[in-house]
Design a protein around this motif. Structure first.
Motif: not given
Ligand code: TYD
Length: 236
Positions: A207-236
């Motif tokens: 599954k694409k978790l980056d700006k391709d979600r925006f480029r390709q109109g896949l939706g869930g852009v920010i949700e994907a960015y947040e998922e990536v951040a949380l997975r590597i341990g960023v405190t949001l």
């Protein structure tokens, strides 16, 4: 540090001067653009997610010996950084084929690239960021020969570090873009590292978790960015 006037507004960030000439403030906005600014939208929380994500990555790289412009987080969407002379060059590394590589060379998306491919692009929206090589950079004096060697070395070092970081969190670092500047004579990593300037796929589902979600109109852009951040341990 006192925030003074806006010096420059890019597509997703604005730069402000401070009372110290050596430092500027980066303000991460919610604006999201693709195709050299042709597609533009405001995505709520994007500025904050990218600011915090970038801070985490820059601190991680700095600790691993990569000189970066990052100094400190100032607020949810602002960071203090060194005021550098930016080189108008984008350094791209590709571990897996995607994006313009597939369009240019007819390669199938998803093909593993071994060894990884390094490419330079000229930072120029009006010219659609054309691909360039060391000869263009030298002839047109966009950067010195020594700085080109350093940028390339640092971009490859970042690849080893970040491939591992994302792999440990179940993601593939498909490709990414870095920009460098010169601060007090030294080549330093600048701009930002966020899902806006890289491609990240889930290792299992792809599954694409980056700006391709925006480029390709896949939706869930920010949700994907947040998922990536949380997975590597960023405190949001
Ligand atoms: P690339 O595949 O060349 O372009 P596109 O994203 O238009 O298909 O991009 C490779 C990686 O570098 C990708 O993760 C996006 C990033 N990149 C930028 O963020 N900005 C740029 O101007 C360029 C050329 C690449």
């Amino acid at each position: 540090m006192e925030k003074r006037q806006e010096l420059y507004a890019g597509k997703a960030k604005s730069v402000y001067s401070t009372d110290d000439d050596d430092f500027v403030i980066l303000c991460f906005r919610d604006d999201t653009s693709a195709f050299d600014g042709e597609k533009m939208e405001q995505l709520s929380r994007k500025g904050e997610v990218n600011n915090k994500f970038n801070a985490y990555i820059m601190e991680y790289l700095e600790k691993a010996g990569i000189p970066t412009h990052f100094e400190s987080l100032l607020s949810a969407n602002e960071a203090l950084v060194k005021n550098m002379d930016m080189m108008p060059i984008e350094c791209v590394i590709r571990n897996v084929a995607s994006g313009s590589l597939c369009r240019r060379l007819g390669v199938k998306e998803g093909q593993e690239l071994s060894p990884a491919i390094f490419e330079f692009f000229l930072k120029d929206d009006a010219l659609h960021d054309p691909m360039i090589n060391e000869y263009h950079i030298e002839t047109f004096s966009w950067a010195s020969k020594e700085n080109v060697i350093t940028m390339k070395e640092l971009t490859f070092k970042v690849n080893i570090l970040l491939k591992d970081l994302f792999s440990e969190a179940g993601m593939i670092l498909v490709d990414y873009k870095l920009e460098f500047g010169v601060f007090k004579g030294k080549v330093v990593l600048g701009d930002e590292f966020s899902p806006d300037g890289c491609r990240l796929w889930d290792e299992k589902t792809r599954k694409k978790l980056d700006k391709d979600r925006f480029r390709q109109g896949l939706g869930g852009v920010i949700e994907a960015y947040e998922e990536v951040a949380l997975r590597i341990g960023v405190t949001l």
